[in-house]
Design a protein around this motif. Structure first.
Motif: not given
Length: 803
Positions: A16-23, A60-65, A68-70, A85-89
């Motif tokens: 949960a903490i990991t997912n809460a950290n923005p990418i 820009i910082e966004l939430e993982e998984n 978003y519409s750019f 859809k941003p991910t760590r990779s």
């Protein structure tokens, strides 16, 4: 087991903490092999946003998984939308934009009081951008409006240099002019206002023709001109200067600067600009002669060489700033402050005091404007509340007089306050489309006090008293609402505005008026296919009577007392407008094209009819009444744009129209001639422009403005070709083609700055009216055709965003 359960809980918390950290998402914006700087990146319909830097990158910082519409938009390129859809990779996103060579996709606000692409609007909107104004050596807004279909700017006074804008053939008072969507152009400011707004402060000018713009106010019968000022988006600067000469003796000098400053956290930003213009007086017919008139009105004495101006001497200083502060993603405050000092003088003997010349028309005007604006958004950006408060104060010293009259001095002051609030609601999906609702309230207080100043009367041996011409307060209370439904093929916009106008004549209260008016608007758009659209609409409008009339000084140059009277039974003017437009845009191979055909029809009932009457004491009465004859203006606007390549583009506009009264209409005092024509209105006019990028450093631009033949009234009293004219006459003018050409060279000045040097000529063929009038009693309103004669010029621009 307990240890295992504890481990599971810790793992879940860790996830949960990991997912809460923005990418941190890294964006790259290109077009082919080139990076595109300073693009606007909007995420999820404006819930978040950022600007790209000068190299076309953003973070820009966004939430993982989360998906978003750019939406990426920038002038000169077509919009691009990508789901991501941003991910760590996977945290890099790339946009490859297609060039929009004809700039058809500008973001505008004037059609429906909300931001949208020009191609999506339910009504036809034309845009002139700052790039077009700058590269064609256009100094003030008024000059640039001639390149929009159905739009024409003309000179109305040969002595003072006043101008007016005509939309779809209707005179200046039928057009609502806005500054950043606020109706601050009062009758006092509007006379010279289009020449007082430098292009240094302009982002773009949006024009909506016809009554479809009625939500902006009572005067939007002919249409609305919305002047959008520049906003700070990134650190930038530009300075420039221009020098032009007509005949080696009369010069036009202009210099300007503007700069944008943005804080590191992008929460606070400001835009600062300044402009100064100094134009010499110019006389079109210095070899013509005139004579003094005796008491019987006959020429007497020796011939006198004409020394009266056709272009006034003018000095204009403009300074301003716009400051933004963003408290959060949902709250933003902006503050504008502007100051203009405009000094001009026309007539003759400009080296003498004003009351010692044969004719002097002069103004010394100070204009101060302040605007406060607050924007609030809901977290999902479905609600947008905009609240605003604007104020303007005008102080104008003037002299309008002839024959060394001492009573030609005047003082006019004006105050305008505009306050309101507007709520935009995105209602979301509705009947296989999207629905957008706008509603708001607005209050406008406009005060004008116009008076002639006291002077020493030698016959009486004492000072006279100030004489009030107009002392009026106008309060307007308005409510407006509209809903726009948009689907893949259809757009339907329905709206209305209710105005209650309370006009008080503080001098006598005999001219107090109260007007109550509701005006609906309907616009439809149907998308025939990917390349063609139909737009149509109708609207009603009205114009409340006003005591103040700047037309008086054009008719009065001998200093007599003047007074305005309203017919006790005077009703407001009302209008009904229709329009139907077809537009087509398609790219054939590498050739991008756009064409527009628009038909329009406007009928005005209960027109204001000005009658000039003289009392026994010599006082001139401007009596305003309703005419029994309707005015009908109808015609076709045509527009075409073609870009064969990135190096070459063409743009042309043409209007064919009929502008007449239903019955013969008097065009002077009660004994004057009549005409069915709406005077000074050509039935055909148009414009063209062409841009050619010769190399990466050399560019060439060409412009042309065509004005067809029109009926122009001439009042007797002046000399033409040395002969005194004693009969009033309705003249059919010649046609004109005012053509300009400019060559410019750009190169690097420093690592981050460019310099551009240009040279050109305006009105190459020196197209001017064939007859100019001489003499102290000449008709000051007998001016038509191009405003400026042939002028050669050079200009220099330095900035970090020039390209």
């Amino acid at each position: 087991m307990k240890n295992f359960a504890l481990i599971q809980i810790l793992l879940l918390l860790s996830c949960a903490i990991t997912n809460a950290n923005p990418i941190k998402v890294i964006g790259h914006i290109t077009s082919g092999d080139e990076h595109v700087p300073f693009a606007n990146v909007s995420i999820n319909d404006g819930q978040k946003g950022v600007f790209a830097d000068k190299d076309g990158h953003f973070t820009i910082e966004l939430e993982e998984n989360q998906t978003y519409s750019f939406l990426v938009s920038v002038v000169g390129y077509k919009d691009q939308t990508i789901e991501f859809k941003p991910t760590r990779s996977n945290h890099d996103i790339h946009f490859n934009l297609t060039k929009d060579l004809l700039e058809l996709n500008e973001v505008i606000v004037s059609s429906s009081r909300r931001s949208q692409s020009r191609q999506e609007t339910s009504s036809v909107v034309n845009v002139v951008g700052s790039d077009f104004l700058m590269k064609n050596d256009i100094k003030v807004v008024g000059e640039g409006l001639n390149y929009i279909p159905g739009t024409r700017v003309e000179s109305t006074c040969g002595n003072c240099g006043s101008t007016q804008l005509r939309l779809n053939g209707l005179e200046g008072p039928y057009t609502q002019i806005l500054i950043d969507s606020r109706p601050l152009f009062s009758g006092l400011v509007g006379v010279y206002g289009l020449e007082q707004i430098p292009v240094a402060m302009i982002d773009q000018v949006e024009v909506v023709r016809g009554g479809g713009s009625v939500l902006y106010g009572a005067n939007a019968i002919g249409g609305t001109v919305n002047i959008i000022t520049k906003s700070p988006k990134f650190n930038a600067y530009e300075v420039g200067t221009n020098f032009g000469t007509i005949d080696g003796k009369s010069h036009d000098y202009n210099m300007y600067f503007n700069t944008s400053l943005v804080s590191k956290n992008e929460k606070t930003s400001s835009y600062i600009y300044g402009s100064y213009r100094n134009r010499d007086v110019w006389n079109a017919n210095p070899d013509d002669i005139y004579y003094q008139l005796d008491d019987d009105g006959n020429p007497t004495g020796s011939p006198i060489k004409d020394d009266f101006s056709e272009l006034t001497a003018m000095k204009t200083l403009s300074l301003g700033t716009k400051v933004y502060h963003q408290f959060s993603d949902y709250n933003k405050l902006s503050f504008d402050l502007k100051y203009t000092h405009d000094e001009r003088r026309g007539g003759n003997k400009l080296d003498l005091p004003k009351d010692q010349a044969d004719i002097t028309e002069s103004i010394d005007m100070h204009i101060g404007t302040a605007m406060l604006n607050h924007d609030w958004f809901s977290k999902d950006k479905k609600l947008h509340l905009n609240s605003y408060l604007s104020g303007q104060y005008v102080h104008r010293d003037s002299y309008y007089g002839a024959y060394q009259q001492k009573d030609g001095f005047g003082l006019t002051t004006g105050q305008t306050v505009v306050a309101g609030s507007q709520l935009n609601i995105n209602l979301g999906e509705f009947w296989n489309g999207k629905s957008f609702f706008v509603t708001g309230v607005e209050y406008i207080n406009d005060q004008i006090h116009d008076k002639k100043l006291s002077y020493f009367d030698e016959d009486l041996g004492q000072n006279t008293q100030d004489a009030t011409v107009s002392d009026q307060i106008s309060n307007t209370y308005a409510i407006f609402a509209q809903n726009e439904w948009v689907s893949n093929r259809w757009s339907v916009l329905v709206g209305a505005r209710w105005d209650f106008v309370d006009i008080v004549d503080k001098q006598t209260h005999e001219n107090d008026k109260r007007v109550n008016s509701i005006n609906p608007r309907v616009n439809l758009k149907y998308k025939l296919n990917e390349n063609m659209q139909l737009r149509g609409g109708f609207a009603t409008g009205f114009r409340a009577p006003q005591m103040f009339s700047e037309d008086l000084h054009i008719e009065v140059t001998s200093g007599q007392g003047v007074r305005t009277q309203l017919d006790p039974n005077l009703k407001p003017e009302s209008s009904l407008s229709y329009n139907l437009a077809w537009d087509f845009d398609k790219t054939f191979g590498h050739v991008q094209t756009y064409f527009l055909v628009e038909g329009f029809h406007t009928r005005i009932k209960d027109r204001f009819d000005n009658q000039y009457n003289y009392l026994e004491d010599g006082t001139l009465i401007l009596f305003k009444r309703n005419s029994t004859s309707d005015a009908i203006v109808q015609g076709i606007n045509l527009e075409g744009r073609v870009a064969p390549s990135e190096k070459l583009s063409f743009q042309a506009a043409y209007t064919i129209q009929s502008a007449k009264y239903e019955e013969e209409n008097q065009w002077g005092d009660e004994d004057s001639s009549t005409s069915k024509y709406i005077l000074r209105t050509p039935n055909q006019y148009g414009s063209l422009s062409a841009d050619y990028k010769i190399t990466n450093q050399w560019t060439a631009t060409m412009t042309g403005v065509y004005t067809g033949s029109m009926h122009v009234p001439y009042l007797p009293g002046g000399f033409i070709d040395g002969q005194l004219t004693t009969e009033e006459e309705l003249i059919q003018s010649e046609q004109f083609f005012d053509m300009g050409l400019k060559i410019a060279y750009m190169t690097k000045l420093t690592k981050d700055s460019n310099i551009q040097i240009g040279a050109g000529v305006k009105n190459i063929f020196n197209q001017m009216q064939s007859n100019f009038v001489s003499g102290v009693d000449k008709d000051a309103a007998f001016v038509y055709g191009p405003i400026t004669p042939r002028m050669f010029y050079i200009d220099i621009r330095i900035g970090n965003l020039l390209n």
